[in-house]
Design an enzyme around this catalytic site. Sequence first.
Site, PDB file in Angstrom:
ATOM      1  CB  CYS A 159      -9.250   7.694   5.157  1.00  8.63           C
ATOM      2  SG  CYS A 159     -10.959   7.960   5.625  1.00  8.63           S
TER       3      CYS A 159
ATOM      4  CB  CYS B 188     -20.587   2.239   1.112  1.00 16.44           C
ATOM      5  SG  CYS B 188     -21.843   3.247   0.289  1.00 16.44           S
ATOM      6  CB  SER B 189     -15.199   1.215   2.424  1.00 10.69           C
ATOM      7  OG  SER B 189     -15.356   2.467   3.058  1.00 10.69           O
TER       8      SER B 189
ATOM      9  CG  HIS C 147     -11.700   2.233   5.251  1.00  6.65           C
ATOM     10  ND1 HIS C 147     -10.353   2.534   5.369  1.00  6.65           N
ATOM     11  CD2 HIS C 147     -12.331   3.429   5.056  1.00  6.65           C
ATOM     12  CE1 HIS C 147     -10.185   3.841   5.234  1.00  6.65           C
ATOM     13  NE2 HIS C 147     -11.375   4.402   5.049  1.00  6.65           N
TER      14      HIS C 147
ATOM     15  CE  LYS D  35     -18.518  -2.428  -1.565  1.00  5.23           C
ATOM     16  NZ  LYS D  35     -18.546  -3.258  -0.407  1.00  5.23           N
TER      17      LYS D  35
END
Length: 379
Positions: free
Chosen positions: A85, A208-209, A327, A323
């Site tokens: 990431c 969670c994203s 992402h 979030k």
Amino acid sequence: MRPVSVAGIGKTAFGAFPDRDLKSLAVEAITSCLTDAGVGPEAVQAFYLGNFDGPSFTSQNHLAPYVAGAAGISGVPATRFEAACASGGSAFFHAFHAVASGLYERVLVCGVEKMTSQTTARVADILAGAGDAQTESSVGATFPAIFAMIARRHMFEYGTTREQLAAVAVKNHYNASLNPQAHLRKVITMEQALNGKPVAEPFTIYDCSLVSDGAAAILISSAEDSIRVAACAQASGPVALADRSTITSFAATQIAAHKAYAQAGITPRQVQVAEVHDCFTIAELIAMEDLGFVEAGQSGPWVASGATALSGELPVNTSGGLKAKGHPVGATGVAQLCDLVLQMRGQAGARQVKVANLALAQNLGGSGATSVVTILRKP
């Protein structure tokens, strides 16, 4: 080391775009960036691409020249960087040092990921490859489970509550509601955050994203423009949770932050706005501590107090963060920098903060094995 400045930025919207491919997303961001800088593709002397796993998501490899050529950039070194990431942040780290050392005058960094071409289950499997295959993914531990374990341990050690985790989600959703390029422009309440669909204890879906498509680009140069790259540092640590002495802090972030603060000649308390890697709500809380904004265990009460809101002591993730902004993994680190530049230019619209002369971005890879910390300054 020569001064390094931001010459231009460009981003796509983040979201689920079934009719878009990786190449078109990257080209849109690059074209926007070059237009913003007032130069053409011929001005680029090197091209660095941040991308986590385009081959698995899209079946396309050799991505750096693939993207560069489509954007009209040819004849220059084109290199892809992969750091989970933190792929975008890592590409920027190497670009920064290439310009600062005198190797190039202008380097273009693009981060891109096209994730929604795969099923949710397949995406989770691909992302799990950024963890330890032997001790984690092979026994079914995907990243929601891994970060849920981290959250539970933080709660045990420091008394962090579910309400404090939810406060991160509520804040970032509100910020994203003001961001026209965010994936999820949806305001949520504390009650919604706490009572969302369970994912992995203590997480609901709101912790969670998102699985997103998108791209971002930034052109840096040796010219002394209005926004300087005051520092950029990258560090690493163990990939597997089992190999760490603690899982409630990430050594890579602490090391990278220490180096970046020293390079910039500042302390954490001087930072005025930040974009941090909130892949899960607990990750934002840990980032606050690892970056030195608060002491270990104090991030939950600090965020819950409103200190990191748009009008707070230190606005954090004014973009909506991973979030709610979204992402698209390889794009995230570059997009963080673009969002900070908008704040520093006074172009962030309804989410503009009052003072943004010194800004920090933190981009995390995996469950903390890679971290890139960048500091931007207006002279």
